[in-house]
Design a protein around this motif. Structure first.
Motif, mmCIF file in Angstrom:
data_model
loop_
_atom_site.group_PDB
_atom_site.id
_atom_site.type_symbol
_atom_site.label_atom_id
_atom_site.label_comp_id
_atom_site.label_asym_id
_atom_site.label_seq_id
_atom_site.Cartn_x
_atom_site.Cartn_y
_atom_site.Cartn_z
ATOM 1 N N PHE A 167 7.391 0.423 -7.414
ATOM 2 C CA PHE A 167 7.600 -0.336 -6.192
ATOM 3 C C PHE A 167 6.637 -1.521 -6.200
ATOM 4 O O PHE A 167 5.442 -1.378 -6.470
ATOM 5 N N GLU A 168 7.148 -2.700 -5.872
ATOM 6 C CA GLU A 168 6.355 -3.922 -5.928
ATOM 7 C C GLU A 168 5.121 -3.872 -5.031
ATOM 8 O O GLU A 168 4.092 -4.466 -5.334
ATOM 9 N N HIS A 169 5.219 -3.165 -3.902
ATOM 10 C CA HIS A 169 4.133 -3.194 -2.912
ATOM 11 C C HIS A 169 3.033 -2.172 -3.196
ATOM 12 O O HIS A 169 2.006 -2.189 -2.519
ATOM 13 N N GLY A 223 0.802 -1.226 0.000
ATOM 14 C CA GLY A 223 0.000 0.000 0.000
ATOM 15 C C GLY A 223 0.826 1.264 0.000
ATOM 16 O O GLY A 223 1.971 1.310 -0.480
ATOM 17 N N ASP A 224 0.224 2.311 0.545
ATOM 18 C CA ASP A 224 0.814 3.648 0.506
ATOM 19 C C ASP A 224 1.759 3.834 1.685
ATOM 20 O O ASP A 224 1.476 4.567 2.643
ATOM 21 N N ILE A 225 2.883 3.160 1.625
ATOM 22 C CA ILE A 225 3.906 3.192 2.668
ATOM 23 C C ILE A 225 5.251 3.011 1.968
ATOM 24 O O ILE A 225 5.333 2.348 0.930
ATOM 25 N N THR A 226 6.281 3.617 2.497
ATOM 26 C CA THR A 226 7.616 3.472 1.927
ATOM 27 C C THR A 226 8.577 3.016 3.004
ATOM 28 O O THR A 226 8.324 3.172 4.204
ATOM 29 N N HIS A 227 9.713 2.465 2.585
ATOM 30 C CA HIS A 227 10.672 1.907 3.528
ATOM 31 C C HIS A 227 11.310 2.969 4.423
ATOM 32 O O HIS A 227 11.838 2.656 5.488
ATOM 33 N N LYS A 277 8.527 -6.776 6.070
ATOM 34 C CA LYS A 277 8.926 -6.765 4.662
ATOM 35 C C LYS A 277 7.825 -6.162 3.807
ATOM 36 O O LYS A 277 6.633 -6.276 4.135
ATOM 37 N N LEU A 278 8.231 -5.518 2.737
ATOM 38 C CA LEU A 278 7.283 -4.978 1.779
ATOM 39 C C LEU A 278 6.871 -6.093 0.827
ATOM 40 O O LEU A 278 7.712 -6.866 0.350
#
Length: 295
Positions: A281-283, A243-247, A263-264
């Motif tokens: 981004f894969e996620h 979803g709408d989240i980054t590392h 993990k994403l």
């Protein structure tokens, strides 16, 4: 005088040059309606491949009625929404108004009663729908605002729409990917101010709920609460996040502070993606991709 103004912005777009609207009859159109977003995707079913993605951010929009107004406006200029010859049009909605009922207990005449036990929806201003999960032997009962439903009918007046709750798309996709699970796993799908938490294991889906959060502290509280209730150890478990989240976000670092393994997630398998999707981004856009596994 039309007082409705435009409050949406195209924030991202992918369009495979091999796709044209002349191919619509062999393609599915997917639309994910969120609290602050409206996302579109096209799958070429002859190649089982995603070929188009459009991500619209909804600006200064705070109610389903306003979302409906922006959808109507978008349809006046968006070729995907003006095309009427799609093989399938599938729409997912994201809100708190849903409940899962065992199929053996489900009676269509009591849909409102089931939903009323779990949601403060308004029967005067909401339409109630259901989606049968054949693999789960469960039915997802949910509602969408009448204004939004009427806007969808206005955009696609001459063809049936398949409307699902976003949780159904997530459930279908996660269970499809996790069909070989030997132990329980926890998953989270993150939206702005909302997080859907799911737990699945060898026996199938064990938990699914949506939580409204206003801070990172709220966010992690709900996830840890679910883990404690289901006896999942934050020191040992891995949580997979889409979803709408980054590392490098505050939410992600908060997860890492309380859960040992974070993990994403990746894009769903068993469907292809145009090469233009490879840089994403894969996620991201998992809720949109997951609609492909609804039937």
């Amino acid at each position: 005088m039309n007082t409705t103004s435009t409050h949406f912005r195209l924030s991202f777009k992918i369009h495979d040059e091999a796709f044209s609207l002349a191919q619509a009859a062999t393609c599915n159109l997917y639309m994910a309606v969120g609290h602050r977003s409206l996302r579109l995707a096209v799958v070429d079913t002859s190649r089982n491949k995603f070929v188009v993605l459009e991500d619209y951010e909804l600006l200064s929009v705070f109610s389903p009625v306003q979302v409906a107004e922006q959808l109507r406006l978008m349809a006046t200029e968006n070729p995907l929404l003006q095309e009427k010859n799609w093989q399938t049009v599938r729409v997912s909605v994201s809100n708190l108004h849903f409940t899962l009922v065992p199929e053996t207990l489900y009676d269509p005449d009591h849909q409102l009663d089931y939903l009323r036990l779990h949601s403060q929806f308004d029967p005067q201003h909401d339409n109630v729908f259901s989606y049968r999960h054949s693999g789960l032997e469960a039915v997802n009962i949910f509602s969408i605002d009448t204004a939004l439903y009427e806007a969808l009918q206005h955009v696609f007046p001459d063809r049936p729409l398949q409307i699902v709750h976003q949780t159904s798309a997530l459930i279908k996709s996660i269970l499809h990917q996790a069909s070989r699970l030997t132990e329980r796993k926890i998953y989270a799908f993150v939206e702005r101010n909302y997080v859907t938490v799911l737990v699945a294991g060898q026996s199938g889906l064990e938990f699914c709920n949506i939580f409204h959060y206003l801070s990172p502290e709220d966010f992690i509280y709900y996830i840890i609460f679910v883990m404690q209730e289901l006896k999942l150890n934050p020191e040992q478990e891995t949580i997979t996040v889409w979803g709408d989240i980054t590392h490098d976000s505050t939410l992600f670092s908060t997860l890492q502070k309380y859960i040992r393994n974070v993990k994403l997630g990746k894009k769903p398998a068993d469907v292809e993606y145009s090469y233009k999707f490879h840089d994403l981004f894969e996620h991201r856009y998992f809720e949109l991709y997951s609609m492909h596994f609804c039937e």
